[in-house]
Motif scaffolding. Structure first.
Motif, PDB file in Angstrom:
ATOM      1  N   ARG A 186       0.808  -1.217   0.000  1.00 53.56           N
ATOM      2  CA  ARG A 186       0.000   0.000   0.000  1.00 53.56           C
ATOM      3  C   ARG A 186       0.844   1.272   0.000  1.00 53.56           C
ATOM      4  O   ARG A 186       0.530   2.241  -0.692  1.00 53.56           O
ATOM      5  N   LYS A 187       1.925   1.234   0.785  1.00 54.76           N
ATOM      6  CA  LYS A 187       2.738   2.451   0.918  1.00 54.76           C
ATOM      7  C   LYS A 187       3.738   2.604  -0.228  1.00 54.76           C
ATOM      8  O   LYS A 187       4.324   3.662  -0.397  1.00 54.76           O
ATOM      9  N   GLY A 188       3.962   1.522  -0.967  1.00 50.35           N
ATOM     10  CA  GLY A 188       4.971   1.564  -2.023  1.00 50.35           C
ATOM     11  C   GLY A 188       4.401   1.987  -3.372  1.00 50.35           C
ATOM     12  O   GLY A 188       3.235   2.377  -3.492  1.00 50.35           O
ATOM     13  N   GLN A 189       5.265   1.832  -4.366  1.00 44.19           N
ATOM     14  CA  GLN A 189       4.891   2.232  -5.721  1.00 44.19           C
ATOM     15  C   GLN A 189       3.740   1.368  -6.237  1.00 44.19           C
ATOM     16  O   GLN A 189       2.843   1.851  -6.940  1.00 44.19           O
ATOM     17  N   VAL A 197      -5.280   2.313 -10.865  1.00 47.26           N
ATOM     18  CA  VAL A 197      -6.111   1.381 -11.646  1.00 47.26           C
ATOM     19  C   VAL A 197      -7.532   1.341 -11.068  1.00 47.26           C
ATOM     20  O   VAL A 197      -8.521   1.319 -11.816  1.00 47.26           O
ATOM     21  N   GLU A 198      -7.624   1.370  -9.746  1.00 45.91           N
ATOM     22  CA  GLU A 198      -8.934   1.297  -9.095  1.00 45.91           C
ATOM     23  C   GLU A 198      -9.767   2.536  -9.417  1.00 45.91           C
ATOM     24  O   GLU A 198     -10.957   2.454  -9.692  1.00 45.91           O
ATOM     25  N   GLU A 199      -9.097   3.692  -9.398  1.00 45.10           N
ATOM     26  CA  GLU A 199      -9.824   4.951  -9.531  1.00 45.10           C
ATOM     27  C   GLU A 199     -10.277   5.224 -10.963  1.00 45.10           C
ATOM     28  O   GLU A 199     -11.430   5.590 -11.192  1.00 45.10           O
ATOM     29  N   ASN A 200      -9.388   5.015 -11.917  1.00 48.77           N
ATOM     30  CA  ASN A 200      -9.743   5.287 -13.314  1.00 48.77           C
ATOM     31  C   ASN A 200      -8.861   4.437 -14.226  1.00 48.77           C
ATOM     32  O   ASN A 200      -7.707   4.789 -14.499  1.00 48.77           O
ATOM     33  N   LEU A 201      -9.421   3.351 -14.682  1.00 49.39           N
ATOM     34  CA  LEU A 201      -8.664   2.377 -15.468  1.00 49.39           C
ATOM     35  C   LEU A 201      -8.122   2.997 -16.757  1.00 49.39           C
ATOM     36  O   LEU A 201      -6.946   2.831 -17.100  1.00 49.39           O
ATOM     37  N   ALA A 202      -9.000   3.755 -17.441  1.00 51.11           N
ATOM     38  CA  ALA A 202      -8.596   4.337 -18.730  1.00 51.11           C
ATOM     39  C   ALA A 202      -7.469   5.344 -18.546  1.00 51.11           C
ATOM     40  O   ALA A 202      -6.489   5.361 -19.303  1.00 51.11           O
ATOM     41  N   GLY A 208       0.408   5.148 -18.894  1.00 51.45           N
ATOM     42  CA  GLY A 208       1.490   4.192 -19.095  1.00 51.45           C
ATOM     43  C   GLY A 208       1.559   3.082 -18.069  1.00 51.45           C
ATOM     44  O   GLY A 208       2.524   2.320 -18.025  1.00 51.45           O
ATOM     45  N   ILE A 209       0.533   2.970 -17.212  1.00 44.86           N
ATOM     46  CA  ILE A 209       0.520   1.878 -16.220  1.00 44.86           C
ATOM     47  C   ILE A 209       0.012   0.610 -16.915  1.00 44.86           C
ATOM     48  O   ILE A 209      -1.038   0.650 -17.567  1.00 44.86           O
ATOM     49  N   PRO A 210       0.766  -0.486 -16.810  1.00 45.29           N
ATOM     50  CA  PRO A 210       0.285  -1.729 -17.422  1.00 45.29           C
ATOM     51  C   PRO A 210      -0.901  -2.285 -16.604  1.00 45.29           C
ATOM     52  O   PRO A 210      -0.717  -3.079 -15.684  1.00 45.29           O
ATOM     53  N   ARG A 213      -1.526  -6.184 -16.310  1.00 45.09           N
ATOM     54  CA  ARG A 213      -0.514  -6.843 -15.475  1.00 45.09           C
ATOM     55  C   ARG A 213      -0.706  -6.474 -14.005  1.00 45.09           C
ATOM     56  O   ARG A 213      -0.546  -7.300 -13.114  1.00 45.09           O
ATOM     57  N   THR A 214      -1.048  -5.232 -13.765  1.00 47.75           N
ATOM     58  CA  THR A 214      -1.250  -4.771 -12.378  1.00 47.75           C
ATOM     59  C   THR A 214      -2.406  -5.530 -11.730  1.00 47.75           C
ATOM     60  O   THR A 214      -2.307  -5.983 -10.589  1.00 47.75           O
ATOM     61  N   GLN A 215      -3.497  -5.671 -12.482  1.00 45.08           N
ATOM     62  CA  GLN A 215      -4.653  -6.384 -11.917  1.00 45.08           C
ATOM     63  C   GLN A 215      -4.331  -7.857 -11.677  1.00 45.08           C
ATOM     64  O   GLN A 215      -4.703  -8.427 -10.661  1.00 45.08           O
TER      65      GLN A 215
END
Lengths: 322, 388
Positions: A186-189, A197-202, A208-210, A213-215
């Motif tokens: 939670r505290k890290g990158q 990702v949770e707040e706004n996927l698009a 540039g967030i994958p 892969r993150t999910q």
């Protein structure tokens, strides 16, 4: 980032020590009362908090899994089979359960996580039922509907934790490790990526967030934690059957998470602390227990939309207005 | 001086009175299913314990080794779930400090709580039909009710012989109890010269049996077997089978539940149904118990209840024989040693040494009844040797 997280991180810093001390005091209750039953409840709280913590990780990327009990089941059966069939020490069985549950989640996660919202909830619900039905069909491994009884107890380096008083510190250590992992994430990158990702996927995708892969990573970590908690439960209770890890268990984890605070870091722990002992207060009130449980739940969800973990923030806001 | 004498006399009187009236509380747990489909069984068991406790309490308490005990029943619901049962068992054993538990109803719950009860020397009295519930390594577990393994063969022999039944269809709950019964019944029908030709398994909380029954009836079975289903579920199956036009024989070879089935399915649907009965209406004690149960709880009595009433009364006798309520090993031995117990259902003895490796299974006479006008009418009297 969600409001629950924002409040948890900022306005309550001075109170953090008070809450930490309160938590320690609660953890000491079984030793203070000396009641074996209180030790049992405390151990069940630890197991539920670990499993719900896993569910929280998946929730942090905006997905709600109803297959969480199935992953707990995968972990439980993996550990039990390795310990009973291959004579593996229980201490290795627990992480092995987590690894296998995480591996399964990783494999199925990529296609499943393309679905979002209610579709993901439905597919994971189906997955949980599929797990239960498959386990019922392979009695040579799962014990079928008879389940597996006489599961070896928890042991550390050959020392069997045969008493409740011995299991509890180990459960606390495991819970601390799981919560520590949650804090690190939670505290890290990674936590910031999850939040985006949770707040706004698009928007996250565009930044540039994958996202896929993150999910998948969140789903894998969350399911692995569930596998660990399931394995712990199996060796603690000494009996598992496919029914143990049915849909109802998944729902109860979701209820704990939402009651504690879906996006709050300490939500899983608070939810488990509140809801695991609650049925015990009502167990004697046979005729009314389900009604009371339902009313308490509705009250919490209605008046504490950010869960119980959001209560201090809500109180301080009211205090500020007064 | 006078005052001292009066005080001394009063003290002496008080001491005598305390000695004679020394009353303590004996807690007995009832870890049963009180919600969901298995609730009628669980309530039947819990109430049996309550009525047995009421008997001894009304008589001034249970006299054991010079102490009189008021018996208190502490009841917890396990919702027919193994994990719930484990938590409730922990609470009963470690929090409430009980040494005797009536329960559990289900097979999985008893297997789940046995590590706790056996390790702590807690005597349990289960309804669970699984053969694994009893065993030489489970010294403190007893079963007061006969299971399918005990009663199925003689009844099935009689039904197959007299009703010309060749093929049978059956629905079972998909759990340990259902599977144990399905296995016992399949071999019993085969031995009797018939076949359990069509079987379906379902989740215990299911209420719509039309698709399953349609498949079973399509196979042209002569009879439908209800054993293994909870009373309410069995009633729903009877009603839905008759709604689908099934005119063959309906049988319930185990698990007395006639009154509940009639209540759910109605008199017309249950007419001519053959049921297992633990009751001899000619036996005044059994009839009196049923009347007392209905009067006290204002509900029809579940057929398992009398077994647990007798089982609890036998347990009380075992405590008296052992002269202790604390030393459960002595009570267990005294319990095992009771023979020819004159219970409300007839003469009771322990059996099961050959089948389970331990004689902790209560043996009692049983009957086959035909349901006529919503009431049982005994048509054959049975022992484990056969029905006539």
């Amino acid at each position: 980032m969600s409001s629950a997280v924002t409040h948890g991180a900022s306005g309550l810093r001075p109170m953090a020590l008070v809450w930490a001390l309160a938590l320690v005091a609660v953890a000491l209750i079984p030793w203070i009362t000396g009641s074996t039953f209180h030790f049992h409840i405390a151990i069940m709280v630890c197991i539920a908090a670990m499993a719900t913590g896993g569910l929280a990780v998946t929730a942090w990327v905006g997905q709600l899994s109803l297959a969480h009990a199935a992953f707990a089941g995968i972990g439980a059966y993996t550990s039990v089979l390795l310990v009973t069939r291959l004579d593996l020490p229980v201490l290795l069985g627990l992480p092995a359960g987590a690894l296998v549950a995480g591996a399964v989640a990783f494999v199925i996660g990529a296609p499943l996580l393309r679905l979002r919202g209610v579709y993901f909830v439905l597919i994971t619900f189906a997955l949980n039922e599929l797990f239960r039905l498959i386990m019922l069909e392979v009695p040579e491994y799962s014990g079928g509907s008879s389940g597996i009884a006489g599961i070896p107890k928890l042991s550390i380096f050959g020392l069997t934790l045969s008493s409740y008083e011995a299991v509890y510190p180990f459960a606390l250590v495991c819970l601390a490790l799981v919560m520590g992992l949650l804090v690190l994430i939670r505290k890290g990158q990674l936590g910031r990526r999850f939040g985006a990702v949770e707040e706004n996927l698009a928007l996250a995708e565009a930044s540039g967030i994958p996202t896929a892969r993150t999910q998948t990573l969140a789903f894998t970590i969350g399911s692995a934690i569930a596998g660990f908690a399931g394995a712990f439960l199996a060796h603690y209770v000494g009996f598992i059957s496919p029914e143990t890890f049915g849909f109802q268990l998944s729902v109860s984890y979701v209820i704990m998470l939402v009651t504690g605070g879906r996006l709050a870091l300490w939500g899983p722990l608070v939810g488990a602390l509140f809801l695991t002992p609650l049925p015990e207060f009502l167990r004697g009130a046979v005729e009314y227990q389900h009604i009371i449980y339902g009313v308490v739940l509705i009250a919490v969800l209605r008046f504490l939309p950010q869960g119980l973990a959001g209560l201090p923030a809500q109180l301080s806001r009211k205090g500020g207005r007064a | 001086m006078k005052r001292t004498t009066i005080l001394a006399a009063a003290s002496a009187l008080a001491m005598v009175a305390t000695g004679a009236m020394a009353q303590e509380t004996l807690k007995i747990g009832a870890l049963v299913t009180m919600s969901g489909a298995g609730a009628s069984w669980g309530n039947g068991m819990k109430r049996a314990a309550e009525l047995a406790a009421e008997d001894v309490n009304a008589a001034g308490g249970l006299e054991v080794g010079g102490t009189s005990y008021q018996v208190e029943i502490i009841a917890y619901d396990d919702s027919y779930k193994a994990n719930e049962a484990v938590t409730a068992a922990n609470r009963l054993v470690f929090e409430d400090k009980v040494k005797y538990i009536i329960g559990t109803v289900g097979s999985a719950p008893i297997l789940a709580i046995q590590p706790i009860t056996e390790e702590n020397g807690v005597i349990t009295m289960t309804l669970g039909f699984t053969a694994q519930a009893l065993g030489a390594d489970k010294q403190y577990t007893f079963r007061p009710n006969p299971t399918t393994a005990e009663v199925a063969q003689p009844q099935i022999d009689w039904i197959v012989r007299t009703q010309d039944v060749k093929t049978v269809g059956a629905l079972f709950p998909k759990d340990e109890t259902g599977e144990a019964i399905a296995k016992d019944l399949a071999s019993a029908y085969e031995q009797a010269g018939a076949t359990l030709a069509a079987t379906e398994f379902f989740e215990r909380d299911r209420v719509d049996f039309i698709p399953l029954l349609t498949r079973i009836i399509a196979q042209g079975v002569d009879a439908i077997e209800l054993d293994g289903n909870s009373p309410v579920t069995a009633g729903q199956i009877v009603q839905q089978a008759r709604d689908l036009g099934f005119e063959g024989v309906i049988i319930r070879t185990g698990g007395p539940a006639t009154q509940e089935i009639v209540n759910v399915a109605g008199e017309a649907a249950t007419e001519g149904m053959f049921v297992h009965s633990a009751f001899d209406p000619g036996l005044a004690s059994a009839k009196a118990y049923e009347e007392r149960y209905v009067e006290t709880y204002n509900e029809p009595m579940n057929g398992f209840s009398p077994f647990f009433y007798d089982g609890t009364k036998m347990l009380f006798q075992a405590m008296q024989d052992a002269g202790t309520v604390e030393d459960t090993e002595a009570v267990k031995t005294a319990y095992e040693n009771i023979s020819d117990y004159d219970g409300i259902l007839g003469t009771m003895n322990w059996t099961g040494g050959e089948r389970y490796g331990i004689a902790h299974q209560l043996d009692s006479p049983f009957y086959i009844a035909r349901v006529t006008g919503g009431q049982e009418e005994i048509v054959a009297r049975c022992t484990s040797a056969g029905c006539e």
